[in-house]
Design a protein around this motif. Structure first.
Motif, PDB file in Angstrom:
ATOM      1  N   UNK A 106       0.706  -1.243   0.061  1.00 32.16           N
ATOM      2  CA  UNK A 106      -0.072  -0.070  -0.142  1.00 32.16           C
ATOM      3  C   UNK A 106       1.008   1.205  -0.150  1.00 32.16           C
ATOM      4  N   UNK A 107       0.455   2.284  -0.640  1.00 35.55           N
ATOM      5  CA  UNK A 107       1.503   3.437  -1.016  1.00 35.55           C
ATOM      6  C   UNK A 107       0.515   4.768  -0.216  1.00 35.55           C
ATOM      7  N   UNK A 108       1.258   5.648   0.128  1.00 39.55           N
ATOM      8  CA  UNK A 108       0.341   6.686   0.974  1.00 39.55           C
ATOM      9  C   UNK A 108       1.173   8.109   0.509  1.00 39.55           C
ATOM     10  N   UNK A 109       0.262   9.029   0.188  1.00 44.38           N
ATOM     11  CA  UNK A 109       0.989  10.409   0.065  1.00 44.38           C
ATOM     12  C   UNK A 109       0.228  11.386   0.824  1.00 44.38           C
ATOM     13  N   UNK A 110       0.468  12.749   0.804  1.00 41.75           N
ATOM     14  CA  UNK A 110       0.171  13.797   1.487  1.00 41.75           C
ATOM     15  C   UNK A 110      -0.252  14.705   0.534  1.00 41.75           C
ATOM     16  N   UNK A 111      -1.605  15.040   0.452  1.00 45.00           N
ATOM     17  CA  UNK A 111      -2.162  16.208  -0.539  1.00 45.00           C
ATOM     18  C   UNK A 111      -1.352  17.560  -0.086  1.00 45.00           C
ATOM     19  N   UNK A 112      -0.676  18.302  -1.248  1.00 45.50           N
ATOM     20  CA  UNK A 112      -0.105  19.559  -0.688  1.00 45.50           C
ATOM     21  C   UNK A 112      -0.961  20.626  -0.782  1.00 45.50           C
ATOM     22  N   UNK A 113      -0.405  21.884  -0.293  1.00 41.09           N
ATOM     23  CA  UNK A 113      -1.390  23.083  -0.455  1.00 41.09           C
ATOM     24  C   UNK A 113      -1.393  23.539  -2.088  1.00 41.09           C
TER      25      UNK A 113
END
Length: 195
Positions: A101-108
């Motif tokens: 599973x991959x995860x990322x953070x939504x930027x500004x």
């Protein structure tokens, strides 16, 4: 020092001084001058009884006005494309022998809402070495995650199933807002891989 025509508490002097300041300022605007000089404005602001409670507004017909009653325009800028995202990371607690599973953070969003995230990913056998950044950009499989119309949120996790033992997974991401996409894909995680 209190003069003979001034009240004991100085209130009459205070009123006279305010009247002089307003008269001086209106003379600057009504006397044929387009704008007061910098020293005239400083003199009016610095030599009043309460210099922090009055200010000069430099526009047509302006005079001394109580602070807070002056015209104030908010400073706004136009939205631009979003910045480069942080590197995608794996979620160790969701890893199995056949999936990751991959995860990322939504930027500004740089003044606009992030509307979609594009992910490029690639699987390669371990004996073939690490996946190169440029190879991933050219040949990676693309997944697109759109903003949910009801919640306004974007998915931040992705499961890659059907992996074989001894395979390496690499992935990068790029955000898009209403203006366009980030110029660069996110860096690849791992030592010496952050391009």
């Amino acid at each position: 020092m209190v003069g003979p025509s001034v009240d004991a508490d100085g209130s009459r002097l205070h009123q006279q001084h305010q009247h002089q300041r307003v008269h001086q300022t209106s003379a600057l605007y009504g006397g044929g001058k387009a704008r007061p000089s910098r020293t005239e404005v400083q003199r009016l602001l610095l030599h009043g009884p309460e210099p922090d409670t009055w200010e000069v507004v430099l526009h047509q017909g302006a005079a001394l006005q109580p602070r807070g009653h002056c015209l104030v325009d908010p400073i706004t800028t136009l939205a631009t494309t979003p910045p480069r995202m942080e590197a995608i990371e794996s979620i160790p607690e969701h890893r199995t022998a056949q999936s990751i599973a991959l995860r990322w953070t939504v930027p500004w969003g740089n003044g606009d809402t992030i509307r979609r995230i594009e992910i490029l990913w690639m699987v390669q056998d371990l004996e073939d070495g690490n996946v190169e950044y440029q190879t991933l950009i050219r040949n990676g499989k693309k997944e697109i995650f759109q903003q949910d119309p009801e919640t306004g949120k974007i998915q931040t996790e992705f499961l890659l199933p059907k992996l074989q033992p001894g395979q390496v997974v690499a992935a990068v991401a790029r955000p898009f807002n209403g203006i366009g996409g980030a110029r660069l894909w996110s860096p690849m995680p791992g030592p010496g891989r952050g391009k």
